[in-house]
Design a protein around this motif. Structure first.
Motif, PDB file in Angstrom:
ATOM      1  N   VAL A 112     -28.925  37.070 -66.087  1.00  7.87           N
ATOM      2  CA  VAL A 112     -29.449  35.800 -65.575  1.00  7.87           C
ATOM      3  C   VAL A 112     -28.996  35.574 -64.138  1.00  7.87           C
ATOM      4  N   LEU A 113     -27.730  35.884 -63.840  1.00  5.44           N
ATOM      5  CA  LEU A 113     -27.224  35.694 -62.479  1.00  5.44           C
ATOM      6  C   LEU A 113     -27.925  36.613 -61.488  1.00  5.44           C
ATOM      7  N   TYR A 114     -28.233  37.825 -61.911  1.00  4.79           N
ATOM      8  CA  TYR A 114     -28.965  38.720 -61.009  1.00  4.79           C
ATOM      9  C   TYR A 114     -30.401  38.251 -60.803  1.00  4.79           C
ATOM     10  N   LEU A 115     -30.963  37.602 -61.804  1.00 12.78           N
ATOM     11  CA  LEU A 115     -32.284  37.007 -61.619  1.00 12.78           C
ATOM     12  C   LEU A 115     -32.224  35.909 -60.556  1.00 12.78           C
ATOM     13  N   ILE A 116     -31.197  35.076 -60.626  1.00 14.56           N
ATOM     14  CA  ILE A 116     -31.014  34.035 -59.617  1.00 14.56           C
ATOM     15  C   ILE A 116     -30.764  34.650 -58.246  1.00 14.56           C
ATOM     16  N   CYS A 117     -29.930  35.697 -58.218  1.00 11.04           N
ATOM     17  CA  CYS A 117     -29.634  36.369 -56.953  1.00 11.04           C
ATOM     18  C   CYS A 117     -30.890  36.983 -56.340  1.00 11.04           C
ATOM     19  N   PHE A 118     -31.697  37.628 -57.163  1.00 16.33           N
ATOM     20  CA  PHE A 118     -32.938  38.224 -56.655  1.00 16.33           C
ATOM     21  C   PHE A 118     -33.857  37.167 -56.046  1.00 16.33           C
ATOM     22  N   ALA A 119     -34.013  36.040 -56.753  1.00 18.28           N
ATOM     23  CA  ALA A 119     -34.863  34.976 -56.236  1.00 18.28           C
ATOM     24  C   ALA A 119     -34.264  34.360 -54.960  1.00 18.28           C
ATOM     25  N   TYR A 120     -32.972  34.159 -54.950  1.00 18.92           N
ATOM     26  CA  TYR A 120     -32.294  33.552 -53.804  1.00 18.92           C
ATOM     27  C   TYR A 120     -32.422  34.439 -52.562  1.00 18.92           C
ATOM     28  N   LEU A 121     -32.086  35.716 -52.723  1.00 21.80           N
ATOM     29  CA  LEU A 121     -32.165  36.631 -51.589  1.00 21.80           C
ATOM     30  C   LEU A 121     -33.603  36.814 -51.116  1.00 21.80           C
ATOM     31  N   GLY A 122     -34.548  36.903 -52.053  1.00 24.11           N
ATOM     32  CA  GLY A 122     -35.944  37.090 -51.674  1.00 24.11           C
ATOM     33  C   GLY A 122     -36.497  35.915 -50.884  1.00 24.11           C
ATOM     34  N   ILE A 123     -36.197  34.692 -51.339  1.00 18.44           N
ATOM     35  CA  ILE A 123     -36.687  33.501 -50.636  1.00 18.44           C
ATOM     36  C   ILE A 123     -36.024  33.378 -49.267  1.00 18.44           C
ATOM     37  N   ALA A 124     -34.681  33.637 -49.233  1.00 20.12           N
ATOM     38  CA  ALA A 124     -33.978  33.544 -47.952  1.00 20.12           C
ATOM     39  C   ALA A 124     -34.465  34.607 -46.972  1.00 20.12           C
ATOM     40  N   TRP A 125     -34.762  35.796 -47.450  1.00 26.24           N
ATOM     41  CA  TRP A 125     -35.237  36.861 -46.573  1.00 26.24           C
ATOM     42  C   TRP A 125     -36.635  36.560 -46.036  1.00 26.24           C
ATOM     43  N   ALA A 126     -37.447  35.938 -46.857  1.00 28.66           N
ATOM     44  CA  ALA A 126     -38.802  35.588 -46.401  1.00 28.66           C
ATOM     45  C   ALA A 126     -38.768  34.551 -45.284  1.00 28.66           C
ATOM     46  N   LYS A 127     -37.730  33.744 -45.223  1.00 26.74           N
ATOM     47  CA  LYS A 127     -37.614  32.720 -44.184  1.00 26.74           C
ATOM     48  C   LYS A 127     -36.797  33.177 -42.981  1.00 26.74           C
ATOM     49  N   SER A 128     -36.293  34.403 -43.043  1.00 29.05           N
ATOM     50  CA  SER A 128     -35.383  34.883 -42.007  1.00 29.05           C
ATOM     51  C   SER A 128     -36.137  35.286 -40.748  1.00 29.05           C
ATOM     52  N   ASP A 129     -35.479  35.159 -39.620  1.00 30.79           N
ATOM     53  CA  ASP A 129     -36.000  35.683 -38.368  1.00 30.79           C
ATOM     54  C   ASP A 129     -35.777  37.187 -38.310  1.00 30.79           C
ATOM     55  N   TYR A 130     -36.541  37.823 -37.437  1.00 31.19           N
ATOM     56  CA  TYR A 130     -36.375  39.264 -37.283  1.00 31.19           C
ATOM     57  C   TYR A 130     -35.005  39.532 -36.685  1.00 31.19           C
ATOM     58  N   PRO A 131     -34.194  40.371 -37.323  1.00 32.76           N
ATOM     59  CA  PRO A 131     -32.835  40.610 -36.819  1.00 32.76           C
ATOM     60  C   PRO A 131     -32.855  41.359 -35.491  1.00 32.76           C
ATOM     61  N   PRO A 132     -31.810  41.200 -34.704  1.00 28.20           N
ATOM     62  CA  PRO A 132     -31.744  41.894 -33.408  1.00 28.20           C
ATOM     63  C   PRO A 132     -31.835  43.407 -33.568  1.00 28.20           C
ATOM     64  N   PHE A 133     -32.791  44.001 -32.863  1.00 26.48           N
ATOM     65  CA  PHE A 133     -33.019  45.448 -32.878  1.00 26.48           C
ATOM     66  C   PHE A 133     -33.382  45.967 -34.275  1.00 26.48           C
ATOM     67  N   GLY A 134     -33.730  45.044 -35.167  1.00 20.65           N
ATOM     68  CA  GLY A 134     -34.114  45.452 -36.518  1.00 20.65           C
ATOM     69  C   GLY A 134     -32.979  46.014 -37.342  1.00 20.65           C
ATOM     70  N   GLU A 135     -31.739  45.744 -36.920  1.00 21.97           N
ATOM     71  CA  GLU A 135     -30.585  46.309 -37.620  1.00 21.97           C
ATOM     72  C   GLU A 135     -30.357  45.595 -38.947  1.00 21.97           C
ATOM     73  N   GLY A 136     -30.207  46.354 -39.969  1.00 20.20           N
ATOM     74  CA  GLY A 136     -29.892  45.820 -41.284  1.00 20.20           C
ATOM     75  C   GLY A 136     -31.091  45.488 -42.157  1.00 20.20           C
ATOM     76  N   ILE A 137     -32.299  45.733 -41.651  1.00 21.21           N
ATOM     77  CA  ILE A 137     -33.493  45.391 -42.430  1.00 21.21           C
ATOM     78  C   ILE A 137     -33.549  46.183 -43.735  1.00 21.21           C
ATOM     79  N   ASN A 138     -33.370  47.503 -43.621  1.00 21.03           N
ATOM     80  CA  ASN A 138     -33.469  48.343 -44.828  1.00 21.03           C
ATOM     81  C   ASN A 138     -32.381  48.000 -45.849  1.00 21.03           C
ATOM     82  N   SER A 139     -31.186  47.702 -45.347  1.00 21.21           N
ATOM     83  CA  SER A 139     -30.098  47.354 -46.261  1.00 21.21           C
ATOM     84  C   SER A 139     -30.381  46.045 -46.989  1.00 21.21           C
ATOM     85  N   CYS A 140     -30.912  45.060 -46.261  1.00 17.40           N
ATOM     86  CA  CYS A 140     -31.217  43.774 -46.897  1.00 17.40           C
ATOM     87  C   CYS A 140     -32.331  43.924 -47.925  1.00 17.40           C
ATOM     88  N   ARG A 141     -33.317  44.721 -47.610  1.00  8.85           N
ATOM     89  CA  ARG A 141     -34.395  44.946 -48.567  1.00  8.85           C
ATOM     90  C   ARG A 141     -33.900  45.726 -49.785  1.00  8.85           C
TER      91      ARG A 141
END
Length: 231
Positions: free
Chosen positions: A117-146
Motif C-alpha cells: 500500500v505504501l508503495y502504491l502511495i509512493c508511486f502516485a506521489y512521485l508520478g504526480i510530483a514528476w508531472a509538475k516538475s520543471d525540466y532539470p538543469p542539463f537534464g541531469e537525473g531524468i532517467n533516475s527519477c523515472r
C-alpha cells in the motif's frame, strides 16, 4: 499436512536445508524482486534525485523534498526488510515452535500488505510530483527519477505477491483440521451418534439372583447352636 511440525506451509522441523528448493520457492523469488526494486528506488533517488539550489538541496520531484524522502525511506526499509525475510525463509522450516511460526507469518502478512500500500502511495506521489516538475538543469537525473517511479510500481506487485503467499500460509496454519490426531472411530454405530456395543452385550438387561434369598428366617437362626471357640 497431518503433522504440527509441517504447519504454515513448511516442511517438518529438522529436515535438511535444500538450497535449490529454497531458491525456487515463489516467496524467495518475489522477495528477491522486492529487494532489487528497493535498491533501485533508494539508489536512484539518493544519488540523482537531489540538486543544489544555492546552499539548499532540492528534490527533482517538483522541489518537494517529502517526495524524495518518502521514496528513499521506503526503499531503504524495504531493502533491509527483504534481507530479513530472506533469512527467515531459509530458517522457517527448522522452526519447531508453532507459536514462532505463527508470529513470523503474521508479521510477514502485515508488513508485506502495508508496504504494498505504501508503495502504491509512493508511486502516485512521485508520478504526480514528476508531472509538475520543471525540466532539470542539463537534464541531469531524468532517467533516475523515472526509474524510481517505474520500480515503485513494480514494488507494488512484488510486495502484493508476498502478501498473497503469506496469507496462504496463514490460512493453512489456522485450519485446525490438519492437526487431527487420526484416532477417530471409523465404525461408530448409528451414523456416528454413539459407540459400538461391547461384544456379547444384549438389549435386555440381566440381573443376578439375590444371594440372601435362600437364608433361613430369623426365628430359625436363633435355634442354631454355636460352639464356642477354645483358646
Amino acid at each position: 499436512m497431518n503433522n504440527m511440525n509441517a504447519a504454515f506451509g513448511a516442511a517438518k522441523a529438522g529436515s535438511a536445508f535444500d538450497p535449490i528448493g529454497y531458491v525456487m520457492r515463489p516467496q524467495v523469488i518475489l522477495r528477491f524482486i522486492c529487494w532489487l526494486c528497493s535498491v533501485i528506488v533508494f539508489g536512484c533517488i539518493s544519488a540523482k534525485g537531489w540538486y543544489k539550489e544555492g546552499k539548499l538541496d532540492k528534490c527533482l520531484y517538483n522541489k518537494d523534498n517529502n517526495a524524495c524522502r518518502l521514496g528513499s525511506g521506503l526503499g531503504l526499509i524495504g531493502f533491509l526488510a527483504s534481507i530479513a525475510f530472506l533469512v527467515l525463509e531459509a530458517l522457517f522450516q527448522n522452526l519447531s515452535s508453532i507459536k514462532i511460526r505463527r508470529r513470523v507469518v503474521a508479521f510477514d502478512l502485515g508488513f508485506s500488505g502495508v508496504w504494498s500500500v505504501l508503495y502504491l502511495i509512493c508511486f502516485a506521489y512521485l508520478g504526480i510530483a514528476w508531472a509538475k516538475s520543471d525540466y532539470p538543469p542539463f537534464g541531469e537525473g531524468i532517467n533516475s527519477c523515472r526509474a524510481a517511479i517505474a520500480f515503485s510500481f513494480f514494488s507494488i506487485a512484488s510486495w502484493a505477491g508476498c502478501t498473497y503467499f503469506a496469507h496462504q500460509r496463514w490460512v493453512s496454519g489456522t485450519d485446525m483440521t490438519q492437526f487431527a490426531s487420526g484416532f477417530e472411530n471409523e465404525d461408530i454405530g448409528g451414523g456416528g451418534a454413539g459407540y459400538s456395543a461391547y461384544g456379547g452385550a444384549t438389549d435386555e438387561p440381566t440381573y443376578q439372583e439375590n444371594p440372601f434369598t435362600n437364608m433361613p428366617p430369623s426365628d430359625q437362626m436363633s435355634n442354631i447352636n454355636y460352639t464356642a471357640p477354645t483358646y
